[in-house]
Design an enzyme around this catalytic site. Sequence first.
Site, PDB file in Angstrom:
ATOM      1  N   LYS A  40      -6.335 -13.013 -10.629  1.00  0.00           N
ATOM      2  CA  LYS A  40      -7.615 -13.278  -9.960  1.00  0.00           C
ATOM      3  C   LYS A  40      -8.690 -12.294 -10.391  1.00  0.00           C
ATOM      4  O   LYS A  40      -8.394 -11.163 -10.735  1.00  0.00           O
ATOM      5  CB  LYS A  40      -7.427 -13.101  -8.436  1.00  0.00           C
ATOM      6  CG  LYS A  40      -6.743 -14.240  -7.767  1.00  0.00           C
ATOM      7  CD  LYS A  40      -7.045 -14.284  -6.269  1.00  0.00           C
ATOM      8  CE  LYS A  40      -6.703 -13.016  -5.504  1.00  0.00           C
ATOM      9  NZ  LYS A  40      -6.876 -13.142  -4.051  1.00  0.00           N
TER      10      LYS A  40
ATOM     11  N   LYS B 182     -12.094  -6.765  -7.532  1.00  0.00           N
ATOM     12  CA  LYS B 182     -13.172  -5.792  -7.392  1.00  0.00           C
ATOM     13  C   LYS B 182     -12.941  -4.565  -8.249  1.00  0.00           C
ATOM     14  O   LYS B 182     -13.870  -3.914  -8.684  1.00  0.00           O
ATOM     15  CB  LYS B 182     -13.289  -5.350  -5.932  1.00  0.00           C
ATOM     16  CG  LYS B 182     -14.000  -6.367  -5.060  1.00  0.00           C
ATOM     17  CD  LYS B 182     -14.184  -5.814  -3.652  1.00  0.00           C
ATOM     18  CE  LYS B 182     -14.537  -6.926  -2.684  1.00  0.00           C
ATOM     19  NZ  LYS B 182     -14.196  -6.627  -1.303  1.00  0.00           N
TER      20      LYS B 182
ATOM     21  N   LYS C 170       0.817  -1.215   0.000  1.00  0.00           N
ATOM     22  CA  LYS C 170       0.000   0.000   0.000  1.00  0.00           C
ATOM     23  C   LYS C 170       0.850   1.264   0.000  1.00  0.00           C
ATOM     24  O   LYS C 170       0.443   2.276  -0.563  1.00  0.00           O
ATOM     25  CB  LYS C 170      -0.983  -0.021   1.166  1.00  0.00           C
ATOM     26  CG  LYS C 170      -2.165  -0.935   0.846  1.00  0.00           C
ATOM     27  CD  LYS C 170      -3.053  -1.215   2.029  1.00  0.00           C
ATOM     28  CE  LYS C 170      -4.065  -2.301   1.665  1.00  0.00           C
ATOM     29  NZ  LYS C 170      -4.660  -2.893   2.870  1.00  0.00           N
TER      30      LYS C 170
END
Length: 336
Positions: A195, A198, A113
């Site tokens: 994968k 979102k 992050k």
Amino acid sequence: MSKEVVLSGIRPTGFLHLGNYFGAMRNYVRMQDDYTCYFFVANWHSLTTHPDTKELRNSVHRVIAENIACGLDPEKVALYVQSDVPEIAELYLYLNMLAYKGELEKTVTFKEKVRLQPENVNAGLLTYPVLQAADILIHRAVKVPVGKDQEQHLEMARNFAERFNYRYGDVFPLPYAFNYGTELVRIMSLDGNGKMSKSENQMATIYLADDDESIRKKIMKAKTDQGPATQNAEKPDYIQNLFTLMKLVSSPDTLQKFEDDFNASSTGNCVIRYGDMKKQLAEDMARFIKPIREKAEDIRLNSELLAKIIRQGADKARASASETLDRVRSSVGMNY
Ligand code: TRP
């Protein structure tokens, strides 16, 4: 004998998709009869990366509605919003005194992050694993259904729990990552790149909120190739993914037919028609998603029902949380 406690958190960033459904929610639904379950929307965690809360409210409502539409029963489990349980924040405070700057800085998700948002490396981001540990330990949960990417956070939660127990007395059982069966179903993105996610490439991700037409379009666009070059060939990842999806939503006969066609194919004699396979998969997928989408929408638009469910979840969660916090306070000696 009292049931073991299961707990998991869902970050309300973006729409839930097939990967969430088959990788997580379907398992939660199976767990609700066997365990005492706590499932919550991690809206405090969202603030570490999404300080703007305009969208957050809708996302929280959507996630609650979608989880119920997938089969979670708010009568059986505690389904709640993290910020409705202030006890978590107090436990987070105690655990923060037992967490070292060095180990927090070494966490893989933190480093990632920092790379993604170098302009906002806030203390909440650094102590994200401490808040996650508080989420888990506040209910003295022992089984935490999460994916591989959360293993390190679970290990840290165990470390914080052990340090607490050692210093102040035995309050917390140690939590472990847990899933039914051995392998989690992994759903790949329809473009074959990693994968299903979102936020990345929405055309390659099937959301539980997608309408029939979008589902068809996305599946028809899924990556394929000219077909296998030998009989009984090994399937490339993106082809295997279509078979995996078909196994999840189509009938066994349908799956078998395309498996047989694949295995009978070779260069110059391609029996499998990926176009036909995708058409069939698209229909079966649309049929599978439709009732979930419609139920979620009904709940989401019923603000009275939604408010009642959220309050009911908060009441259950706070009952358990305040019991743990009483023990924590008296162990630490903060009971004057
Ligand atoms: N960190 C988790 C994720 O990114 C979400 C989460 C927050 C969580 N608190 C939790 C998961 C407690 C399990 C238990 O998916």
